[in-house]
Design an enzyme around this catalytic site. Sequence first.
Site, short mmCIF file in Angstrom:
data_model
loop_
_atom_site.label_atom_id
_atom_site.label_comp_id
_atom_site.label_asym_id
_atom_site.label_seq_id
_atom_site.Cartn_x
_atom_site.Cartn_y
_atom_site.Cartn_z
N THR A 191 -87.15 -5.02 -13.55
CA THR A 191 -86.89 -5.28 -14.97
C THR A 191 -85.39 -5.38 -15.20
O THR A 191 -84.62 -5.28 -14.26
CB THR A 191 -87.49 -4.14 -15.83
N GLY A 237 -82.57 -12.88 -17.85
CA GLY A 237 -83.90 -13.47 -17.78
C GLY A 237 -83.89 -14.89 -17.26
O GLY A 237 -84.85 -15.35 -16.62
N CYS A 266 -82.90 -13.92 -13.15
CA CYS A 266 -83.72 -12.99 -12.37
C CYS A 266 -85.21 -13.29 -12.54
O CYS A 266 -85.71 -13.28 -13.67
CB CYS A 266 -83.42 -11.56 -12.80
N THR A 269 -87.43 -10.66 -14.51
CA THR A 269 -87.04 -10.39 -15.89
C THR A 269 -87.51 -11.54 -16.76
O THR A 269 -87.29 -12.70 -16.41
CB THR A 269 -85.50 -10.24 -16.00
#
Length: 185
Positions: free
Chosen positions: A2, A157, A160, A163
Site C-alpha cells: 500500500t 498510485g 506503484c 497502490t
Amino acid sequence: MTTIVSVRRGDKVVIGGDGQVSLGNTVMKGNARKVRRLYHDKVLAGFAGGTADAFTLFERFESKLEQHQGNLMRAAVELAKDWRTDRALRRLEALLAVADKETSLIITGNGDVVQPENDLIAIGSGGPFAQSAARALLENTDLNARDIVQKALTIAGDICVYTNGNQTIEEEESIAEDKTKQGKK
C-alpha cells in the site's frame, strides 16, 4: 502492500492512504480503509503491510493510547517494547504511521519508533514515490498539507502497481512547529 503518507504543514497534520489490498499479484479489494482515527479522534493512524497484522497492531496501539491518556510518544514506545518482546507480535508484518497535534511517528515491525525529519512520513510499497512527491511539493510550493498528501498519493498510485487511486484522507489540527520553512529566505 500500500501507500500511506503523512504531512504536517501550517496548522494541520494529514495522513492519507490508498485502498488496495493485494494477495501476491492479485488485487483482492480496492476500497480498504487503511487510515483511521484513534483515541477519541485525536490520533491519526495509517498502516502498511498485512491487513490482519495491522488490525491487531491498531487494537494494541489504541489500548496503549488509552493506558497512557493519549500520550502518543509513550504509547508508541510501549507498543514497540511489546512488539520486540512478544513472540506473537514479533511475527506481525506491518508498519504504522501515527500522528497527533504535536508529533508524527513511524512504528516499525522491528519495534523501532522513528520521528521523521520534517514530519514527513511515507510507508508501504509506494512510500518512496509518495515521499519524493511530498518532499518536492513541501519544498517548492505553498500547497496545504491535505493537497500535498492527495497529490503524493496520486503520483504513487500512478507508479506503484500495489497502490490504487481510492484515497482515504484524515486531518487534524497541529500545534507543532512547521519545519518545512526553517532556514529558507
